[in-house]
Design a protein around this motif. Structure first.
Motif, PDB file in Angstrom:
ATOM      1  N   ALA A 237      71.638  32.187   4.328  1.00 21.34           N
ATOM      2  CA  ALA A 237      72.773  32.424   3.893  1.00 21.34           C
ATOM      3  C   ALA A 237      72.609  33.133   3.164  1.00 21.34           C
ATOM      4  CB  ALA A 237      73.451  30.978   3.557  1.00 21.34           C
ATOM      5  N   VAL A 238      73.595  33.835   2.190  1.00 19.32           N
ATOM      6  CA  VAL A 238      73.760  35.073   1.316  1.00 19.32           C
ATOM      7  C   VAL A 238      74.858  35.761   1.002  1.00 19.32           C
ATOM      8  CG1 VAL A 238      74.085  37.350   0.870  1.00 19.32           C
ATOM      9  CG2 VAL A 238      72.437  36.470   2.889  1.00 19.32           C
ATOM     10  N   GLY A 239      74.853  34.930  -1.092  1.00 19.80           N
ATOM     11  CA  GLY A 239      76.661  34.682  -0.472  1.00 19.80           C
ATOM     12  C   GLY A 239      76.944  35.057  -2.379  1.00 19.80           C
ATOM     13  N   TYR A 240      77.764  35.039  -2.861  1.00 16.87           N
ATOM     14  CA  TYR A 240      78.793  35.745  -3.792  1.00 16.87           C
ATOM     15  C   TYR A 240      79.311  34.866  -4.872  1.00 16.87           C
ATOM     16  CZ  TYR A 240      81.587  37.842  -7.959  1.00 16.87           C
ATOM     17  OH  TYR A 240      82.379  38.076  -8.773  1.00 16.87           O
ATOM     18  N   GLY A 241      79.286  34.296  -6.096  1.00 17.55           N
ATOM     19  CA  GLY A 241      79.827  33.228  -6.661  1.00 17.55           C
ATOM     20  C   GLY A 241      80.249  34.045  -7.977  1.00 17.55           C
ATOM     21  N   LEU A 242      81.263  33.531  -8.440  1.00 19.39           N
ATOM     22  CA  LEU A 242      82.273  33.959 -10.201  1.00 19.39           C
ATOM     23  C   LEU A 242      82.411  32.498 -10.517  1.00 19.39           C
ATOM     24  CD1 LEU A 242      84.965  36.245 -10.550  1.00 19.39           C
ATOM     25  CD2 LEU A 242      85.216  34.390 -11.167  1.00 19.39           C
ATOM     26  N   LYS A 243      82.149  32.406 -11.745  1.00 20.00           N
ATOM     27  CA  LYS A 243      82.662  31.074 -12.453  1.00 20.00           C
ATOM     28  C   LYS A 243      83.414  31.978 -13.733  1.00 20.00           C
ATOM     29  CE  LYS A 243      80.492  27.631 -13.714  1.00 20.00           C
ATOM     30  NZ  LYS A 243      78.049  26.816 -13.084  1.00 20.00           N
ATOM     31  N   ALA A 244      83.789  30.898 -14.013  1.00 18.58           N
ATOM     32  CA  ALA A 244      84.981  30.573 -15.417  1.00 18.58           C
ATOM     33  C   ALA A 244      84.921  29.475 -16.221  1.00 18.58           C
ATOM     34  CB  ALA A 244      86.202  31.094 -14.394  1.00 18.58           C
ATOM     35  N   TYR A 245      84.685  29.672 -17.066  1.00 20.08           N
ATOM     36  CA  TYR A 245      84.212  28.725 -18.264  1.00 20.08           C
ATOM     37  C   TYR A 245      85.132  28.902 -19.137  1.00 20.08           C
ATOM     38  CZ  TYR A 245      79.493  30.164 -16.515  1.00 20.08           C
ATOM     39  OH  TYR A 245      78.099  29.981 -15.405  1.00 20.08           O
ATOM     40  N   LYS A 246      85.600  27.465 -19.726  1.00 20.13           N
ATOM     41  CA  LYS A 246      86.633  27.057 -21.032  1.00 20.13           C
ATOM     42  C   LYS A 246      85.308  26.079 -21.293  1.00 20.13           C
ATOM     43  CE  LYS A 246      90.111  27.813 -23.820  1.00 20.13           C
ATOM     44  NZ  LYS A 246      89.449  26.740 -24.226  1.00 20.13           N
ATOM     45  N   THR A 260      83.112  30.269 -23.373  1.00 21.31           N
ATOM     46  CA  THR A 260      84.065  30.929 -22.475  1.00 21.31           C
ATOM     47  C   THR A 260      84.145  32.190 -22.096  1.00 21.31           C
ATOM     48  OG1 THR A 260      85.770  29.485 -23.870  1.00 21.31           O
ATOM     49  CG2 THR A 260      87.024  30.820 -22.152  1.00 21.31           C
ATOM     50  N   GLY A 261      84.637  32.448 -20.496  1.00 23.51           N
ATOM     51  CA  GLY A 261      84.680  33.390 -19.986  1.00 23.51           C
ATOM     52  C   GLY A 261      83.863  33.468 -18.293  1.00 23.51           C
ATOM     53  N   ILE A 262      83.683  34.674 -18.120  1.00 25.11           N
ATOM     54  CA  ILE A 262      82.963  34.901 -16.573  1.00 25.11           C
ATOM     55  C   ILE A 262      81.453  34.837 -16.759  1.00 25.11           C
ATOM     56  CG2 ILE A 262      82.997  36.146 -14.354  1.00 25.11           C
ATOM     57  CD1 ILE A 262      85.985  34.868 -15.483  1.00 25.11           C
ATOM     58  N   SER A 263      80.935  34.381 -15.617  1.00 22.33           N
ATOM     59  CA  SER A 263      79.711  34.681 -15.061  1.00 22.33           C
ATOM     60  C   SER A 263      79.452  35.234 -13.425  1.00 22.33           C
ATOM     61  CB  SER A 263      78.903  33.797 -15.093  1.00 22.33           C
ATOM     62  OG  SER A 263      78.792  32.510 -14.640  1.00 22.33           O
ATOM     63  N   HIS A 264      78.680  35.712 -12.815  1.00 18.23           N
ATOM     64  CA  HIS A 264      78.196  35.555 -11.830  1.00 18.23           C
ATOM     65  C   HIS A 264      77.129  35.629 -10.882  1.00 18.23           C
ATOM     66  CE1 HIS A 264      82.251  38.796 -12.079  1.00 18.23           C
ATOM     67  NE2 HIS A 264      81.762  39.365 -12.868  1.00 18.23           N
ATOM     68  N   TYR A 265      76.827  35.458  -9.979  1.00 14.47           N
ATOM     69  CA  TYR A 265      75.170  34.920  -9.428  1.00 14.47           C
ATOM     70  C   TYR A 265      75.886  35.174  -8.055  1.00 14.47           C
ATOM     71  CZ  TYR A 265      76.287  30.755 -12.182  1.00 14.47           C
ATOM     72  OH  TYR A 265      76.271  29.875 -13.459  1.00 14.47           O
ATOM     73  N   VAL A 266      73.830  35.709  -7.553  1.00 12.24           N
ATOM     74  CA  VAL A 266      74.311  36.091  -6.816  1.00 12.24           C
ATOM     75  C   VAL A 266      73.194  34.751  -5.959  1.00 12.24           C
ATOM     76  CG1 VAL A 266      74.699  38.558  -6.209  1.00 12.24           C
ATOM     77  CG2 VAL A 266      72.707  37.740  -6.897  1.00 12.24           C
ATOM     78  N   SER A 267      72.857  35.088  -3.736  1.00 12.44           N
ATOM     79  CA  SER A 267      71.864  34.406  -3.586  1.00 12.44           C
ATOM     80  C   SER A 267      71.593  34.255  -2.496  1.00 12.44           C
ATOM     81  CB  SER A 267      72.208  32.297  -3.881  1.00 12.44           C
ATOM     82  OG  SER A 267      73.057  32.257  -2.921  1.00 12.44           O
ATOM     83  N   VAL A 268      70.051  34.335  -1.892  1.00 11.45           N
ATOM     84  CA  VAL A 268      69.481  33.490  -1.100  1.00 11.45           C
ATOM     85  C   VAL A 268      68.792  32.608  -0.197  1.00 11.45           C
ATOM     86  CG1 VAL A 268      68.591  34.842   0.847  1.00 11.45           C
ATOM     87  CG2 VAL A 268      69.198  36.763  -0.807  1.00 11.45           C
TER      88      VAL A 268
END
Length: 272
Positions: A237-246, A260-268
């Motif tokens: 699996a290969v993926g991208y994720g956007l995570k929103a925080y408060k 509070t804000g946005i982070s990004h993830y990539v994974s294999v």
């Protein structure tokens, strides 16, 4: 506390429809047993709180055996042990274990109703090291040792399909005290299948805490929502994720320490 029960839903979606059945009135509580494990090589960009960018290896596992439903993972940070990593002085490992006990299987009764497919006694444990005491006698809050206790369920949601929904009370093992509540939900939705049988999914989760005590938290509530787009084959699996925080983990957002804000993830991923 990095993520919720996403991979368990991933596996459940790939199994026969009978796995989703909650009817154990025939006494066969092992009819839906299964197990799985996988390794995820991941990188986080500006992860909150604290805007941390780092690599990590995640060993992830789960399954079902009789009355027990289990999800868990172990994260290993800063794989190269680089002194320049922002995880260089942080705990090397983080562990999450989420055992649930099926009330349907335990009582051999069909407790389903409406969209609710199955009910559980749900628990969740987060650890990243032993609690330590500062020179002034206070507990080092950088050490996470939390437990959650509550009621869990699997529900059927239009379009998304099977969704996990758990409601917990938080018992802080460092402070030896209860501190608010958490609602957690997760989903997995394949939405495009390729000619070779691999597919693309939308998968994610929400963890929301509320009723946090002033003496332990600078914000009374806070949470995060993860939205991932992943390509899946039988082994990879290969993926991208956007995570929103408060105000994540009840930490009030400030200019000096972002929660509070946005982070990004990539994974294999490699699936065993």
């Amino acid at each position: 506390m990095r993520k919720s029960l996403v991979a368990l839903s991933v596996l459940a979606a790939s199994l026969p429809a009978a796995v989703n059945a909650a009817d154990y009135t025939d006494g066969d509580i092992h009819k839906n047993d299964y197990k799985w494990s996988q390794f995820n090589l991941m990188y986080a960009f500006d992860e909150l709180p604290g805007e941390s960018s780092h690599d990590y290896l995640e060993m992830e596992f789960g399954g079902r055996s009789g009355i027990f439903d289990l999800y868990g993972y172990v994260d290993i940070f800063n794989l190269s042990n680089s002194p320049s990593s922002d995880k260089a002085e942080a705990p090397k490992m983080f562990m999450k274990f989420a055992p649930r006990v099926s009330l349907d299987a335990l009582t051999q009764t069909d407790l389903s109703f409406g969209p609710v497919q199955e009910l559980y006694f749900a628990t969740l444990f987060n650890w990243n090291g032993a609690a330590t005491t500062n020179s002034d006698g206070s507990v080092n809050t950088a050490s996470v040792n939390n437990s959650f206790w509550g009621l869990g369920s699997d529900i059927n949601v239009p379009w998304l399909g099977k969704v996990g929904l758990n409601v917990y009370g938080l018992y802080d093992l460092n402070k030896k005290d209860w501190n608010g509540y958490q609602i957690s939900t997760n989903w997995f939705k394949p939405f495009y299948t390729l000619d070779n049988g691999s597919f693309v999914s939308y998968q994610g989760y929400i963890d929301y805490q509320f009723g946090l005590k002033e003496e332990y938290s600078s914000a009374s509530n806070g949470g995060a929502m993860f939205n991932g787009i992943y390509w899946h084959s039988d082994r990879y699996a290969v993926g991208y994720g956007l995570k929103a925080y408060k105000d994540i983990y009840g930490i009030k957002d400030s200019d000096s320490f972002k929660s509070t804000g946005i982070s990004h993830y990539v994974s294999v991923t490699y699936k065993f």
